[in-house]
Design a protein around this motif. Sequence first.
Motif, PDB file in Angstrom:
ATOM      1  N   ASP A  77      -7.618 -26.372  -4.178  1.00 58.66           N
ATOM      2  CA  ASP A  77      -7.915 -25.865  -2.844  1.00 58.66           C
ATOM      3  C   ASP A  77      -9.285 -26.315  -2.326  1.00 58.66           C
ATOM      4  OD1 ASP A  77      -5.490 -24.525  -2.655  1.00 58.66           O
ATOM      5  OD2 ASP A  77      -6.300 -22.699  -3.558  1.00 58.66           O
ATOM      6  N   GLU A  78     -10.168 -26.760  -3.205  1.00 59.84           N
ATOM      7  CA  GLU A  78     -11.507 -27.163  -2.817  1.00 59.84           C
ATOM      8  C   GLU A  78     -11.630 -28.682  -2.864  1.00 59.84           C
ATOM      9  OE1 GLU A  78     -10.918 -25.404  -5.614  1.00 59.84           O
ATOM     10  OE2 GLU A  78     -11.424 -23.358  -5.063  1.00 59.84           O
ATOM     11  N   THR A  79     -12.550 -29.211  -2.065  1.00 61.11           N
ATOM     12  CA  THR A  79     -12.873 -30.628  -2.183  1.00 61.11           C
ATOM     13  C   THR A  79     -13.804 -30.806  -3.378  1.00 61.11           C
ATOM     14  OG1 THR A  79     -14.839 -30.516  -0.783  1.00 61.11           O
ATOM     15  CG2 THR A  79     -12.713 -30.911   0.332  1.00 61.11           C
ATOM     16  N   ASP A  80     -13.932 -32.027  -3.832  1.00 58.88           N
ATOM     17  CA  ASP A  80     -14.861 -32.302  -4.923  1.00 58.88           C
ATOM     18  C   ASP A  80     -16.286 -31.927  -4.530  1.00 58.88           C
ATOM     19  OD1 ASP A  80     -12.780 -33.224  -6.513  1.00 58.88           O
ATOM     20  OD2 ASP A  80     -13.241 -35.350  -6.213  1.00 58.88           O
ATOM     21  N   LEU A  81     -16.640 -32.147  -3.263  1.00 56.99           N
ATOM     22  CA  LEU A  81     -17.989 -31.784  -2.812  1.00 56.99           C
ATOM     23  C   LEU A  81     -18.197 -30.273  -2.863  1.00 56.99           C
ATOM     24  CD1 LEU A  81     -20.756 -32.423  -1.737  1.00 56.99           C
ATOM     25  CD2 LEU A  81     -19.770 -32.618   0.565  1.00 56.99           C
ATOM     26  N   GLU A  82     -17.205 -29.499  -2.455  1.00 57.43           N
ATOM     27  CA  GLU A  82     -17.314 -28.040  -2.555  1.00 57.43           C
ATOM     28  C   GLU A  82     -17.520 -27.607  -4.008  1.00 57.43           C
ATOM     29  OE1 GLU A  82     -14.604 -25.769   0.520  1.00 57.43           O
ATOM     30  OE2 GLU A  82     -13.570 -27.556  -0.242  1.00 57.43           O
ATOM     31  N   LEU A 116     -21.406 -26.720   5.864  1.00 55.07           N
ATOM     32  CA  LEU A 116     -22.756 -26.172   5.720  1.00 55.07           C
ATOM     33  C   LEU A 116     -22.902 -24.801   6.382  1.00 55.07           C
ATOM     34  CD1 LEU A 116     -24.855 -29.386   6.455  1.00 55.07           C
ATOM     35  CD2 LEU A 116     -24.066 -28.535   4.240  1.00 55.07           C
ATOM     36  N   ALA A 117     -22.056 -24.511   7.360  1.00 52.96           N
ATOM     37  CA  ALA A 117     -22.161 -23.251   8.089  1.00 52.96           C
ATOM     38  C   ALA A 117     -21.453 -22.086   7.409  1.00 52.96           C
ATOM     39  CB  ALA A 117     -21.594 -23.432   9.506  1.00 52.96           C
ATOM     40  N   ARG A 118     -20.782 -22.321   6.324  1.00 51.81           N
ATOM     41  CA  ARG A 118     -20.046 -21.232   5.659  1.00 51.81           C
ATOM     42  C   ARG A 118     -20.986 -20.141   5.168  1.00 51.81           C
ATOM     43  NH1 ARG A 118     -15.907 -24.825   2.138  1.00 51.81           N
ATOM     44  NH2 ARG A 118     -14.715 -25.621   3.900  1.00 51.81           N
ATOM     45  N   LYS A 119     -20.506 -18.933   5.286  1.00 49.23           N
ATOM     46  CA  LYS A 119     -21.284 -17.762   4.894  1.00 49.23           C
ATOM     47  C   LYS A 119     -21.711 -17.811   3.425  1.00 49.23           C
ATOM     48  CE  LYS A 119     -21.204 -12.742   5.380  1.00 49.23           C
ATOM     49  NZ  LYS A 119     -22.478 -12.650   6.044  1.00 49.23           N
ATOM     50  N   VAL A 120     -20.890 -18.370   2.564  1.00 48.52           N
ATOM     51  CA  VAL A 120     -21.184 -18.428   1.139  1.00 48.52           C
ATOM     52  C   VAL A 120     -22.484 -19.192   0.858  1.00 48.52           C
ATOM     53  CG1 VAL A 120     -19.807 -20.493   0.642  1.00 48.52           C
ATOM     54  CG2 VAL A 120     -20.161 -18.796  -1.140  1.00 48.52           C
ATOM     55  N   ILE A 126     -29.251 -25.973   2.386  1.00 48.81           N
ATOM     56  CA  ILE A 126     -28.418 -27.130   2.066  1.00 48.81           C
ATOM     57  C   ILE A 126     -28.536 -28.120   3.215  1.00 48.81           C
ATOM     58  CG2 ILE A 126     -26.104 -27.955   1.512  1.00 48.81           C
ATOM     59  CD1 ILE A 126     -25.465 -25.127   0.499  1.00 48.81           C
ATOM     60  N   GLU A 127     -28.952 -29.323   2.872  1.00 50.98           N
ATOM     61  CA  GLU A 127     -29.137 -30.371   3.864  1.00 50.98           C
ATOM     62  C   GLU A 127     -28.180 -31.520   3.578  1.00 50.98           C
ATOM     63  OE1 GLU A 127     -33.177 -31.568   3.360  1.00 50.98           O
ATOM     64  OE2 GLU A 127     -33.979 -29.737   4.262  1.00 50.98           O
ATOM     65  N   THR A 134     -31.260 -35.810   9.017  1.00 48.52           N
ATOM     66  CA  THR A 134     -30.981 -34.611   8.218  1.00 48.52           C
ATOM     67  C   THR A 134     -30.232 -33.605   9.077  1.00 48.52           C
ATOM     68  OG1 THR A 134     -33.047 -34.922   7.003  1.00 48.52           O
ATOM     69  CG2 THR A 134     -32.000 -32.767   6.825  1.00 48.52           C
ATOM     70  N   VAL A 135     -29.172 -33.039   8.507  1.00 48.30           N
ATOM     71  CA  VAL A 135     -28.406 -31.982   9.156  1.00 48.30           C
ATOM     72  C   VAL A 135     -28.518 -30.736   8.295  1.00 48.30           C
ATOM     73  CG1 VAL A 135     -26.084 -31.209   9.825  1.00 48.30           C
ATOM     74  CG2 VAL A 135     -26.735 -33.601  10.139  1.00 48.30           C
ATOM     75  N   TRP A 136     -28.786 -29.592   8.912  1.00 50.65           N
ATOM     76  CA  TRP A 136     -28.745 -28.317   8.207  1.00 50.65           C
ATOM     77  C   TRP A 136     -28.463 -27.228   9.214  1.00 50.65           C
ATOM     78  CZ3 TRP A 136     -33.345 -30.369   9.759  1.00 50.65           C
ATOM     79  CH2 TRP A 136     -34.281 -29.522  10.318  1.00 50.65           C
ATOM     80  N   VAL A 137     -28.131 -26.065   8.718  1.00 46.16           N
ATOM     81  CA  VAL A 137     -27.791 -24.933   9.574  1.00 46.16           C
ATOM     82  C   VAL A 137     -28.991 -23.991   9.645  1.00 46.16           C
ATOM     83  CG1 VAL A 137     -26.286 -22.918   9.819  1.00 46.16           C
ATOM     84  CG2 VAL A 137     -25.338 -25.098   9.045  1.00 46.16           C
ATOM     85  N   ILE A 138     -29.342 -23.623  10.860  1.00 47.68           N
ATOM     86  CA  ILE A 138     -30.391 -22.623  11.073  1.00 47.68           C
ATOM     87  C   ILE A 138     -29.693 -21.308  11.387  1.00 47.68           C
ATOM     88  CG2 ILE A 138     -32.318 -21.917  12.519  1.00 47.68           C
ATOM     89  CD1 ILE A 138     -32.837 -24.906  13.039  1.00 47.68           C
TER      90      ILE A 138
END
Length: 175
Positions: A77-82, A116-120, A126-127, A134-138
């Motif tokens: 159910d998860e990607t390798d990156l997850e 990156l936006a997931r609550k977990v 995480i960038e 660079t992308v990250w969530v504020i």
Amino acid sequence: MKALIVANGELYRPEILRARIRVAKFDFVVGVDGGAEKARLLGVSVNAIVGDMDSLSEAEMRSFAAAEIITHPREKDETDLELALAYALKKGAEHIAIACATGGCIDCTAANVLMLARKVYEKSRIELWHGDQTVWVIRPPGEDIAGQAGDKLSLIPLAGDASGVATQRLKYALH
């Protein structure tokens, strides 16, 4: 603790990534399946390889003898990156940079950015690195963003209400 995760996407502007990696001084490095080979191209030794191993040959896997190999089934159910992110968080990483997670498939790129936006992940920094970008969530209550005159900055709401966002010292003020 700082971790670098190297995925198996596009190796964009490797010379810039190499310089960023040298400066960042990571505590450990995780290769995401075939991303272990991308790490090698970046001059980085991986401590672990996480994934279903559909992108690494047996010979390539053997060449990473010092790395911990964490194999998952191909049907999951998860990607390798997850799975690599979960591994890094379990190891205690609080700051994670992900390289080579864009390019190729637009759906994979979009999924990796939106992930990156997931609550977990809200308690971790995480960038996603793409060359010098660079992308990250504020998240609330917000944060200061370091930069220099002439740097480009995009603020993009991913979900929900983006009210209460304000900027200072930018060419276009946001209130």
